[in-house]
Design an enzyme around this catalytic site. Structure first.
Site, PDB file in Angstrom:
ATOM      1  N   SER A   5       0.832  -1.186   0.000  1.00  0.00           N
ATOM      2  CA  SER A   5       0.000   0.000   0.000  1.00  0.00           C
ATOM      3  C   SER A   5       0.878   1.251   0.000  1.00  0.00           C
ATOM      4  CB  SER A   5      -0.964  -0.040   1.189  1.00  0.00           C
ATOM      5  OG  SER A   5      -1.954   0.957   1.073  1.00  0.00           O
ATOM      6  N   ASP A  25      -9.813  -4.895  -4.504  1.00  0.00           N
ATOM      7  CA  ASP A  25      -9.279  -3.932  -3.535  1.00  0.00           C
ATOM      8  C   ASP A  25     -10.156  -2.682  -3.501  1.00  0.00           C
ATOM      9  OD1 ASP A  25      -7.782  -2.029  -2.100  1.00  0.00           O
ATOM     10  OD2 ASP A  25      -5.877  -2.828  -2.836  1.00  0.00           O
ATOM     11  N   HIS A  68      -7.804  -5.453  -0.123  1.00  0.00           N
ATOM     12  CA  HIS A  68      -6.597  -4.688   0.223  1.00  0.00           C
ATOM     13  C   HIS A  68      -5.845  -5.470   1.294  1.00  0.00           C
ATOM     14  CE1 HIS A  68      -4.241  -1.058  -0.030  1.00  0.00           C
ATOM     15  NE2 HIS A  68      -4.213  -0.966   1.285  1.00  0.00           N
TER      16      HIS A  68
END
Length: 199
Positions: free
Chosen positions: A93, A143, A177
């Site tokens: 991320s 995601d 995610h």
């Protein structure tokens, strides 16, 4: 003037089982810890590689300061005897986005991320040592925080900087995610291909 890094917690480390001849530096995402990722790397480790998962400081630094901190860590590993072309920087991320800004490495692995600050990213082809850098970018197709489209756009931008054949994009069906076992096995394969054992 020296910066005070006292607020930066010590990184989580999985040492090499033998003499470290390569290193992986991994940056976690916002709200996560290096300790969670060190457990994931312990499960895919190779005996000659040192794995370092940085802990974000409580006062999140700007991208420039964070990049300087990573460069200092790379310089320290070089002083420890690991050449920069045997170091991979990666992240998840926000950490993955930051890893895309590092230079002079064996490779970059970016998980569930995008390329922020595109205007400040180098324009045109990358020259010199980084021209042949290998990049693995992984992304879940479900995601909700960083949509797959952002990962796809990032990969297309990265391909314009160097040899497009050195940029690999893998997607994982149903992954949000987060990470999954298949993704970590793909990361292991990428690392092991670039950081072969040496005598």
């Amino acid at each position: 003037m020296c910066s005070n890094n006292m607020s930066a917690p010590l990184p989580a480390i999985v040492p090499a089982a033998w003499k470290a001849t390569a290193a992986v530096i991994f940056l976690h995402g916002l709200g996560d810890t290096g300790h969670r990722w060190i457990e994931a790397f312990a499960g895919i480790r190779s005996s000659h590689i040192k794995y370092i998962c940085l802990q974000a400081p409580e006062d999140e630094p700007g991208i420039k300061q964070a990049a300087e901190n990573i460069k200092a860590l790379i310089d320290q590993e070089v002083k420890n005897g690991i050449p920069s072309n045997r170091i991979i920087v990666g992240g998840f991320s926000q950490g993955g986005a930051l890893s895309l800004y590092t230079q002079k490495l064996a490779g970059v692995t970016a998980l569930s991320c995008w390329l922020p600050l595109r205007a400040s990213f180098p324009q045109g082809p990358i020259r010199g040592a980084n021209r042949d850098i290998s990049i693995l970018q992984c992304h879940g197709d479900c995601d909700p925080l960083v949509p797959l489209m952002f990962g796809s756009l990032t990969v297309e931008k990265l391909k314009t900087f160097g040899d497009p054949a050195n940029v690999t994009f893998k997607t994982y069906e149903g992954m949000m995610h987060s990470s999954c076992q298949q993704e970590m096995m793909d990361v292991k394969q990428f690392i092991d291909k670039l950081l072969l054992p040496i005598d």
